[in-house]
Design an enzyme around this catalytic site. Structure first.
Site, mmCIF file in Angstrom:
data_model
loop_
_atom_site.group_PDB
_atom_site.id
_atom_site.type_symbol
_atom_site.label_atom_id
_atom_site.label_comp_id
_atom_site.label_asym_id
_atom_site.label_seq_id
_atom_site.Cartn_x
_atom_site.Cartn_y
_atom_site.Cartn_z
ATOM 1 N N ALA A 5 81.917 89.521 19.279
ATOM 2 C CA ALA A 5 80.646 89.522 19.989
ATOM 3 C C ALA A 5 80.051 88.164 20.341
ATOM 4 C CB ALA A 5 79.619 90.323 19.181
ATOM 5 N N ALA A 6 80.166 87.162 19.459
ATOM 6 C CA ALA A 6 79.485 85.883 19.721
ATOM 7 C C ALA A 6 79.999 85.258 21.020
ATOM 8 C CB ALA A 6 79.707 84.929 18.553
ATOM 9 N N GLY A 59 77.064 86.429 22.308
ATOM 10 C CA GLY A 59 76.136 87.538 22.378
ATOM 11 C C GLY A 59 75.646 87.951 23.747
ATOM 12 N N LYS A 74 77.273 89.469 26.213
ATOM 13 C CA LYS A 74 77.718 90.837 26.518
ATOM 14 C C LYS A 74 77.021 91.836 25.595
ATOM 15 C CE LYS A 74 82.288 89.416 28.258
ATOM 16 N NZ LYS A 74 82.191 87.966 27.968
ATOM 17 N N ARG A 92 79.080 81.062 14.412
ATOM 18 C CA ARG A 92 79.012 81.858 15.639
ATOM 19 C C ARG A 92 78.129 83.086 15.426
ATOM 20 N NH1 ARG A 92 82.459 81.395 19.786
ATOM 21 N NH2 ARG A 92 82.785 83.628 19.974
ATOM 22 N N ASP A 126 86.506 92.087 23.871
ATOM 23 C CA ASP A 126 86.625 90.870 24.685
ATOM 24 C C ASP A 126 87.085 89.748 23.742
ATOM 25 O OD1 ASP A 126 85.875 89.608 27.430
ATOM 26 O OD2 ASP A 126 84.970 88.255 25.965
ATOM 27 N N CYS A 181 88.904 86.391 30.014
ATOM 28 C CA CYS A 181 88.627 85.420 31.081
ATOM 29 C C CYS A 181 89.904 84.651 31.380
ATOM 30 C CB CYS A 181 87.471 84.481 30.697
ATOM 31 S SG CYS A 181 87.672 83.659 29.110
#
Length: 434
Positions: A240-241, A243, A245, A268, A310, A368
């Site tokens: 998550a970090a 944050g 998203k 993080r 992600d 990405c």
């Protein structure tokens, strides 16, 4: 933290980036330094002048004269001395630098042509994107505030051009790359995403500091928009970090339901919590835990229906990333292949673990990266192992799909810098009906 220690932290980030221990942004987020934004800014500014600093230190025979100073610390000190506000620390570091100042200034004069040539290099022309945080402000109120500040609100047309509407009279459409400083362009594909002129700095703007505007690339906003959990859902953000998203998911859910956000790094995780607090994302529980080791049958997680994965990736799609400034030499094909193989193995593990949640119905996987090894190859491998899951066509209105040499290609989304944002990839897994 003293200024001298701050310089050493910045130097350590650069040394670690040169050693390929992580991206500049992640290394700054993981630093013990509390002033992470200032740290990131100093590192970025220093690396932007890398070519000139390296030439200058070579000319001054710096390594022989100051062998105890690391490469990163030397670059940071010389940057502030000759390109920045001047050396801000005292003590031994300043004494060392000031004793070398005459020879550094002489070397600087001798490489002035290199400095001028580097300064003339073109910069990225990607727009500055931001997301309206509807947890704290309505779209209408935010746009009215921007209009009061002199911005012309612009609606995006389907042909990727923009036409001014805030004045009540349409003006000729202009390309996205020609957005003027007094314009902000509403995105045609993603609700509540705005594009400002390239180079627009919003870090000190009250809308940003107050959490109403989230600075986030358009492509980065696609993951949460595609997952789009319903109000009241139980959701997991696997990696998550920092944050952005996570808070986007919270905004889409209007703070209803619950989001479990995982990260392995204590530093993080602190950043994640700060991001959620600033954005007013009260439905988020930030957890210091390895997502791969979560118990999917636990009371908390057994009801999770939507998962965003992600994970760490090569970042090859990030146009504004500084990796090209931390390369000691061009990575050979074998080295790149080995690195991508390691990343893909982890990425596949993360997606497979997400698909093992007993109540999960939808999982969005994004990177990405522009490398097929981290994108279509991962998706294909996962589908072969999980026959009870299938792909749905993600963001069907988006024009650029996955590579057509893969069966999964048309269901996937690819983004390239020519689309006006950083490179990106996403795929949407959905559990098959039984």
């Amino acid at each position: 933290m003293s200024v001298a220690r701050f310089y050493r932290e910045a130097g350590q980030v650069i040394d670690s980036a040169l050693a390929k221990e992580g991206s500049v942004k992640n290394l700054c987020l993981s630093s013990r330094c509390r002033r992470k934004k200032q740290l990131y800014a100093l590192v970025c500014q220093t690396l932007t002048h890398r070519q000139q600093i390296e030439a200058l230190l070579t000319e001054a025979d710096w390594a022989a004269k100051e062998p105890d100073l690391t490469t990163g610390l030397s670059w940071v000190l010389v940057h502030d001395l000759l390109f920045g506000p001047g050396v801000q620390c005292g003590g031994e570091l300043k004494e060392k630098l000031m004793s070398r100042k005459p020879c550094l200034e002489e070397a600087f004069d001798s490489i002035k042509g290199t400095v001028e040539a580097a300064a003339s290099q073109p910069r990225s022309v990607l727009p500055r994107h931001a997301r309206i945080n509807t947890l704290l402000v309505s779209r209408k109120d935010l746009l009215e505030q921007l209009a009061e500040e002199g911005y012309s609100i612009v609606e995006k047309q389907a042909d990727q051009c923009v036409a001014t509407v805030s004045s009540g009279q349409a003006t000729p459409a202009v390309p996205v790359g020609a957005i003027r400083p007094n314009q902000c362009v509403m995105d045609a594909h993603l609700e509540n995403v705005i594009a400002f002129a390239p180079g627009t700095d919003l870090h000190a703007h009250p809308l940003y500091t107050g959490g109403c505007l989230i600075l986030q690339q358009k492509s980065s906003c696609m993951s949460a928009a595609e997952l789009c959990p319903p109000h009241g859902a139980t959701v997991v953000d696997a990696c998550a970090a920092p944050g952005n998203k996570t808070t986007h998911l919270a905004s889409l859910m209007n703070n209803s339901g619950h989001i479990y956000a995982f990260d392995l790094s204590p530093n993080r995780l602190t950043t994640l919590k700060e991001t959620c607090q600033r954005a007013g994302a009260t439905c988020v529980s930030a957890r210091l835990h390895d997502f791969l080791k979560t118990d999917v049958t636990s009371k908390e997680l057994c009801k999770v229906s939507h998962i965003l994965v992600d994970p760490s990736c090569s970042g090859s799609g990030m146009v504004d990333r500084l990796d090209h400034l931390t390369n000691n030499r061009k990575e050979d094909k074998a080295g790149l292949a080995a690195r991508l193989s390691r990343l893909a193995a982890f990425q596949q593990q993360a997606v497979l673990h997400a698909l093992s949640f007993p109540s999960a119905s939808d999982v969005v996987y994004s990177t990405c990266s522009i490398h097929a090894e981290e994108n279509e190859d991962v998706v294909t491998a996962v589908l072969e192992k999980c026959r009870d899951w299938q792909l749905v066509k993600a963001l069907p209105a988006w024009h650029r799909r996955g590579l057509d040499s893969y069966d999964c290609g048309d269901c996937c989304v690819r983004v390239l810098p020519e689309d006006g944002t950083s490179g990106f990839f996403l795929a949407h897994f959905q559990r098959s009906s039984t």
